[in-house]
Design an enzyme around this catalytic site. Structure first.
Site, PDB file in Angstrom:
ATOM      1  N   ARG A 234      57.238 -59.326 -49.319  1.00 22.23           N
ATOM      2  CA  ARG A 234      58.760 -59.508 -49.535  1.00 22.23           C
ATOM      3  C   ARG A 234      59.436 -60.079 -48.420  1.00 22.23           C
ATOM      4  NH1 ARG A 234      57.665 -60.126 -54.038  1.00 22.23           N
ATOM      5  NH2 ARG A 234      58.196 -58.681 -55.981  1.00 22.23           N
ATOM      6  N   GLU A 263      65.409 -65.977 -50.015  1.00 20.99           N
ATOM      7  CA  GLU A 263      64.837 -67.044 -50.697  1.00 20.99           C
ATOM      8  C   GLU A 263      65.395 -67.458 -51.855  1.00 20.99           C
ATOM      9  OE1 GLU A 263      60.914 -64.997 -51.064  1.00 20.99           O
ATOM     10  OE2 GLU A 263      61.264 -64.734 -53.299  1.00 20.99           O
ATOM     11  N   HIS A 295      56.953 -68.813 -52.360  1.00 22.02           N
ATOM     12  CA  HIS A 295      56.621 -67.599 -53.377  1.00 22.02           C
ATOM     13  C   HIS A 295      55.465 -68.293 -54.481  1.00 22.02           C
ATOM     14  CE1 HIS A 295      58.105 -63.498 -54.477  1.00 22.02           C
ATOM     15  NE2 HIS A 295      57.091 -63.743 -54.972  1.00 22.02           N
TER      16      HIS A 295
END
Ligand code: NAD
Length: 335
Positions: A234, A263, A295
């Site tokens: 994360r 993000e 991601h």
């Protein structure tokens, strides 16, 4: 069950519809993320189905309650974007996909390491332009290097095993050491010693109040000069500002990230014709020794199939009043 699916991409729809073929849940697919300004779209549904960058703050959860929504189904393992206390207090069932092909993420971490190290992304571009020079493409050999793994759950363990296969010494830190990994030669150390001894550090712990900015100015000072840092977990595990300073000083030798602090404003969107406002991200993108992916570590056919199947099962379990305890997110998990 009527389900409002947020942050839908074409591939989410494809895999969810395939998994739902014999089940018959009714989906409303929304491209937008779930946030205070879009929560009204959930009206008329019993559940919302969300992903990593949807916001399930207290405000959103209270709005969902007012709309009669009672369940939150996450298409991911991490649940740091959900105010669990608010969800529990409002009587929500919160279910996630705790395990889906940990190899997908572990192998992507390896892809980041190998690309940063052997500079295949640069070689690809050079050769396509007729430049066959190999100058400045020097890498290092992984065999004999020390790799530090922070968090040896499902993904961290898969990653540690791959790095052992490369001939690395693997050291690790976890609140709960994995005995099986120890028998396979992984050495558990304090977090400080993992930082001090590693040539490569890969983050695989969840984002919690304890791990927020675990990579910061102080912790980076403990690391070997030129260390390679990989984050597929994360974004908020790393203080981006501190990472930028460490990169400028050469203290951080390589940075490979599949996740980024801010993000949610950028990832999963095509912004190629836009002026990107995130100055930290834009600065990170200028370093030759930084590799950013948006991601995508989870993004394999196998993982998408498992995510969709577990999500459908979670919805059916809610409907049948038989929640799978392994998939349930409850207050105990965030205390
Ligand atoms: P997991 O629950 O199996 O493992 C997490 C491990 O971290 C556990 O062993 C736990 O004890 C440990 N841990 C908890 N707090 C810690 C701390 N303070 N310090 C060190 N270790 C700590 O989870 P997993 O399936 O291996 O996933 C790990 C993380 O990967 C998830 O939380 C998620 O954030 C991230 N993830 C990213 C992607 C992606 O596409 N980039 C996909 C899936 C998961």
């Amino acid at each position: 069950m009527k389900v409002a699916v947020f942050s839908t991409k074409p591939y989410d729809r494809e895999y969810l519809e395939k998994a739902n073929a014999t089940t018959g849940h009714e989906f409303s697919f929304f491209e937008t993320s779930l946030k205070p300004t879009t929560v009204k779209l959930a009206g008329g549904h019993q559940a919302v189905c969300v992903f990593v960058n949807d916001t399930l703050s207290r405000e959103v959860i209270e709005s969902l309650t007012a709309l009669g929504v009672k369940s939150i189904v996450l298409r991911c393992a991490g649940f740091n974007n959900v105010d669990i206390e608010a969800a529990c207090n409002n009587g929500f069932s919160v279910l996630r996909v705790p395990a889906y092909s940990p190899h997908a993420v572990a192998e992507h971490a390896i892809a980041l390491i190998m690309t940063l190290n052997r500079k295949t992304h640069k070689a690809y571009n050079r050769v396509r332009e007729g430049n066959f020079s190999i100058e400045r493409l020097t890498g290092f050999e992984l065999a004999g290097k020390t790799t530090g793994v922070v968090g040896t759950g499902k993904i961290g363990a898969a990653f540690a095993r791959i790095m052992k296969g490369f001939g690395c010494r693997v050291v690790a830190y976890d609140l709960y050491p994995n005995k099986q990994l120890e028998t396979e030669g992984v050495e558990y150390l304090s977090l400080e010693d993992v930082f001090k001894q590693s040539d490569i550090i890969s983050l695989h712990c969840p984002l919690t109040p304890d791990t927020h900015h675990v990579i910061n100015k102080q912790s980076m000072k403990l690391m070997k000069k030129g260390v390679m840092l990989i984050n597929t977990s994360r974004g908020q595990l790393i203080d981006s500002e501190a990472a930028i300073n460490a990169l400028k000083k050469g203290r951080l030798g390589y940075l490979g990230i599949d996740v980024y602090e801010q993000e949610e404003n950028v990832f999963f969107k095509d912004l190629s014709e836009m002026i990107i406002q995130d100055d930290k991200l834009m600065r990170l993108m200028t370093f030759p020794n930084v590799l950013i992916t948006a991601h995508q570590a989870y993004f394999t056919d196998n993982a998408l199939t498992q995510i969709a199947q577990t999500t459908i099962q979670n919805l059916s379990d809610i409907e049948n009043g038989q929640l799978n305890e392994k998939n349930r997110v409850c207050m105990d998990m965030v205390k």
